[in-house]
Design a protein around this motif. Structure first.
Motif, PDB file in Angstrom:
ATOM      1  N   ASN A 254      -2.408   8.427   3.861  1.00 31.11           N
ATOM      2  CA  ASN A 254      -1.758   8.916   2.639  1.00 31.11           C
ATOM      3  C   ASN A 254      -0.234   8.897   2.780  1.00 31.11           C
ATOM      4  O   ASN A 254       0.495   8.684   1.798  1.00 31.11           O
ATOM      5  N   ILE A 255       0.252   9.124   4.002  1.00 30.38           N
ATOM      6  CA  ILE A 255       1.698   9.107   4.242  1.00 30.38           C
ATOM      7  C   ILE A 255       2.243   7.698   4.015  1.00 30.38           C
ATOM      8  O   ILE A 255       3.301   7.515   3.396  1.00 30.38           O
ATOM      9  N   LEU A 256       1.501   6.701   4.496  1.00 20.15           N
ATOM     10  CA  LEU A 256       1.937   5.322   4.298  1.00 20.15           C
ATOM     11  C   LEU A 256       1.965   4.965   2.816  1.00 20.15           C
ATOM     12  O   LEU A 256       2.909   4.315   2.333  1.00 20.15           O
ATOM     13  N   ASP A 257       0.959   5.414   2.085  1.00 19.49           N
ATOM     14  CA  ASP A 257       0.910   5.139   0.644  1.00 19.49           C
ATOM     15  C   ASP A 257       2.098   5.775  -0.075  1.00 19.49           C
ATOM     16  O   ASP A 257       2.680   5.172  -0.984  1.00 19.49           O
ATOM     17  N   ALA A 258       2.441   7.001   0.334  1.00 25.15           N
ATOM     18  CA  ALA A 258       3.586   7.689  -0.284  1.00 25.15           C
ATOM     19  C   ALA A 258       4.894   6.998   0.076  1.00 25.15           C
ATOM     20  O   ALA A 258       5.786   6.829  -0.768  1.00 25.15           O
ATOM     21  N   GLU A 266      16.645   3.820   1.161  1.00 27.19           N
ATOM     22  CA  GLU A 266      16.907   3.486   2.560  1.00 27.19           C
ATOM     23  C   GLU A 266      17.390   4.674   3.378  1.00 27.19           C
ATOM     24  O   GLU A 266      17.464   4.600   4.605  1.00 27.19           O
ATOM     25  N   ASP A 267      17.711   5.768   2.697  1.00 25.63           N
ATOM     26  CA  ASP A 267      18.185   6.959   3.416  1.00 25.63           C
ATOM     27  C   ASP A 267      17.035   7.897   3.811  1.00 25.63           C
ATOM     28  O   ASP A 267      17.267   8.961   4.381  1.00 25.63           O
ATOM     29  N   ILE A 268      15.797   7.491   3.506  1.00 24.87           N
ATOM     30  CA  ILE A 268      14.613   8.313   3.835  1.00 24.87           C
ATOM     31  C   ILE A 268      13.669   7.492   4.716  1.00 24.87           C
ATOM     32  O   ILE A 268      13.400   6.328   4.432  1.00 24.87           O
ATOM     33  N   GLN A 269      13.174   8.106   5.799  1.00 23.51           N
ATOM     34  CA  GLN A 269      12.181   7.421   6.621  1.00 23.51           C
ATOM     35  C   GLN A 269      11.110   8.412   7.091  1.00 23.51           C
ATOM     36  O   GLN A 269      11.359   9.619   7.188  1.00 23.51           O
ATOM     37  N   PHE A 270       9.945   7.881   7.376  1.00 27.62           N
ATOM     38  CA  PHE A 270       8.796   8.667   7.814  1.00 27.62           C
ATOM     39  C   PHE A 270       8.515   8.337   9.281  1.00 27.62           C
ATOM     40  O   PHE A 270       8.292   7.169   9.631  1.00 27.62           O
ATOM     41  N   LEU A 271       8.502   9.362  10.120  1.00 29.43           N
ATOM     42  CA  LEU A 271       8.261   9.189  11.555  1.00 29.43           C
ATOM     43  C   LEU A 271       6.947   9.873  11.918  1.00 29.43           C
ATOM     44  O   LEU A 271       6.792  11.082  11.705  1.00 29.43           O
ATOM     45  N   ILE A 272       6.011   9.094  12.432  1.00 29.79           N
ATOM     46  CA  ILE A 272       4.664   9.601  12.728  1.00 29.79           C
ATOM     47  C   ILE A 272       4.446   9.605  14.240  1.00 29.79           C
ATOM     48  O   ILE A 272       4.451   8.545  14.881  1.00 29.79           O
ATOM     49  N   HIS A 287       2.557  -3.217   9.580  1.00 29.48           N
ATOM     50  CA  HIS A 287       2.994  -4.594   9.831  1.00 29.48           C
ATOM     51  C   HIS A 287       2.626  -5.527   8.675  1.00 29.48           C
ATOM     52  O   HIS A 287       3.490  -6.261   8.153  1.00 29.48           O
ATOM     53  N   GLU A 288       1.357  -5.485   8.266  1.00 34.16           N
ATOM     54  CA  GLU A 288       0.888  -6.443   7.252  1.00 34.16           C
ATOM     55  C   GLU A 288       1.449  -6.152   5.870  1.00 34.16           C
ATOM     56  O   GLU A 288       1.674  -7.081   5.081  1.00 34.16           O
ATOM     57  N   GLU A 289       1.675  -4.857   5.562  1.00 33.02           N
ATOM     58  CA  GLU A 289       2.190  -4.493   4.242  1.00 33.02           C
ATOM     59  C   GLU A 289       3.711  -4.350   4.237  1.00 33.02           C
ATOM     60  O   GLU A 289       4.299  -3.971   3.226  1.00 33.02           O
ATOM     61  N   ASN A 290       4.301  -4.607   5.400  1.00 37.06           N
ATOM     62  CA  ASN A 290       5.762  -4.568   5.545  1.00 37.06           C
ATOM     63  C   ASN A 290       6.341  -3.242   5.033  1.00 37.06           C
ATOM     64  O   ASN A 290       7.260  -3.213   4.200  1.00 37.06           O
ATOM     65  N   ILE A 291       5.787  -2.156   5.534  1.00 38.57           N
ATOM     66  CA  ILE A 291       6.261  -0.821   5.139  1.00 38.57           C
ATOM     67  C   ILE A 291       7.434  -0.461   6.050  1.00 38.57           C
ATOM     68  O   ILE A 291       7.258   0.052   7.168  1.00 38.57           O
ATOM     69  N   SER A 292       8.624  -0.738   5.588  1.00 41.44           N
ATOM     70  CA  SER A 292       9.817  -0.670   6.441  1.00 41.44           C
ATOM     71  C   SER A 292      10.304   0.749   6.727  1.00 41.44           C
ATOM     72  O   SER A 292      11.075   0.961   7.667  1.00 41.44           O
ATOM     73  N   ASN A 293       9.879   1.714   5.923  1.00 39.42           N
ATOM     74  CA  ASN A 293      10.389   3.083   6.093  1.00 39.42           C
ATOM     75  C   ASN A 293       9.418   3.985   6.856  1.00 39.42           C
ATOM     76  O   ASN A 293       9.544   5.203   6.822  1.00 39.42           O
ATOM     77  N   VAL A 294       8.448   3.388   7.538  1.00 44.33           N
ATOM     78  CA  VAL A 294       7.510   4.151   8.379  1.00 44.33           C
ATOM     79  C   VAL A 294       7.589   3.644   9.802  1.00 44.33           C
ATOM     80  O   VAL A 294       7.510   2.430  10.050  1.00 44.33           O
TER      81      VAL A 294
END
Length: 420
Positions: A254-258, A266-272, A287-294
């Protein structure tokens, strides 16, 4: 000589290794208050290889930080199934021998505190306490068998389900006192109509609430001493941090979807931070969905968590809405570490008996949709600095109410009460 308190927790072996955890901190603070605690646990580690060698005996002992530990021989269990049943059963059986022999050498306890990971520990506590003619306090950290029914591992109306419920009722009836870790857990007794006010045989006056908590002294020392070098964490971005297991109940996908919905920020990132059976799947998605902010950081040692949380902008409690009953509250260790960091919290679940609402230290979502989570992150990012700082301070104040120095005083009150 102080009063002898035996605390039984099957999985406290990890507390011995990590020098931390609920009963380790209870024991540490009980010693400071003049009591003599001893922790009984399995000689195996929970879901890990390795064990404490009992030298072919039913138990062995060791002391860590002045806390005596008794390691009861059992069988390793790395997965649920037959080995897990054997692990629990052997712990239950060998507790009787260990308690008898330990009492011969060190004297019998004044009180036994039997803590559930599974109900067999509490059954042994009640039976052995009766033999020793001492009170038994049963600590219920998970409502068995309700949790089993919630995960569809058994049906409530099946023969097995009915047997489990009868056993649970027997424990609640025969314990001298009950400690629940969620504030609303006594509602369960009322729902079952087991309380004396509805014609049952369980006095609600013997039910108590002591949630999980945090050792603030240890947390603050680790936060300052165990510096985590991480260029993402140390960046000037607004860091939304999740620390914990990566498995279905935590709904980390769900975090990735959000994150994808606000990828333009670009000023917000998610660290898991964490590990679990869904970690590789999520890494593949990033990687496959190119989610750059996670950024999925993987496993981190427990000693690093305080520093990580303290460097966040907001800490995220992310759960599945469907795989657990949150109506009675939350007792996750993570919640109290989050509060101790002095940073606001976003919860994807609206809890009953909400600690976040009580202390006004975060945001709870009515729905845990990706859209709602993304909007809550933006709300926190746009929050006026004064309000943000108030929520941060409220989180720290809440942690002080759940510091184990205070929780231990609550425990002592129950210990003294059962001895009257």
């Amino acid at each position: 000589m102080g009063k002898k308190i035996w605390m039984w927790n099957h999985y406290a072996t990890d507390m011995y290794k990590n020098r931390g955890g609920r009963h380790y901190w209870f024991a540490k603070n009980l010693i400071e208050q003049g009591y003599e605690p001893t922790i009984f646990c399995a000689n195996t580690f929970h879901n890990k290889a390795g064990f404490i060698d009992t030298n072919k005996k039913k138990f062995t002992t060791d002391t860590r930080d002045n806390i005596p530990f008794v390691f009861v021989k059992t069988k390793a269990a790395l997965e649920n199934g037959l080995d897990r049943i054997k692990n629990m059963s052997l712990f239950f059986i060998n507790l009787f021998s260990a308690a008898k022999e330990y009492a011969k050498v060190y004297g019998k306890p004044d009180v036994i505190i039997a803590s559930s990971v599974h109900p067999l520990t509490m059954i042994a506590g009640i039976q052995i306490a009766k033999k020793l003619e001492v009170p038994c306090i049963c600590e219920v950290r998970d409502l068995w068998p309700e949790a089993i029914f919630s995960f569809n591992k058994a049906k409530e109306k099946s023969l097995f389900g009915r047997v489990l419920i009868r056993g649970e009722h027997w424990i609640y009836k025969n314990a001298d006192a009950l400690i629940f870790t969620k504030e609303g857990d006594t509602d369960y007794i009322k729902e079952k109509k087991w309380d004396t006010t509805q014609g049952g045989d369980i006095e609600l006056s013997k039910c108590h609430y002591i949630n999980n908590g945090v050792d603030l002294r240890a947390f603050e020392q680790l936060a300052s001493k165990n510096e985590v070098k991480d260029e993402d964490l140390d960046s000037n971005k607004f860091n939304v941090v999740y620390v914990g297991a990566i498995r279905p109940v935590n709904n980390v996908g769900n975090i990735l979807d959000a994150a994808k919905l606000i990828q333009d920020r670009e000023d917000i990132q998610f660290l898991i931070y964490g590990d679990g059976n869904q970690k590789h799947m999520l890494e593949k998605r990033v990687h496959e969905e190119n989610i750059s902010n996670v950024k999925i950081k993987g496993f981190v040692d427990k000693s690093s968590i305080p520093n990580i949380l303290s460097k966040s902008s907001v800490n995220l409690l992310n759960y599945s809405n469907s795989q657990y009953n949150w109506a009675r509250g939350n007792s996750s260790n993570k919640l109290f570490e989050y509060m101790a960091s002095g940073k606001p919290i976003i919860s994807t679940i609206q809890m009953g008996y909400s600690i976040l609402e009580k202390y006004q230290c975060g945001i709870e979502l009515e729905k845990c949709t990706p859209q709602d989570l993304a909007e809550s992150v933006l709300t926190m990012k746009k929050m006026p600095e004064k309000l943000y700082n108030i929520k941060s301070q409220n989180a720290k104040s809440a942690a002080e109410d759940f510091d184990f120095r205070k929780l231990t005083k609550d425990l002592i009150g129950i210990i003294e009460e059962v001895q009257k």
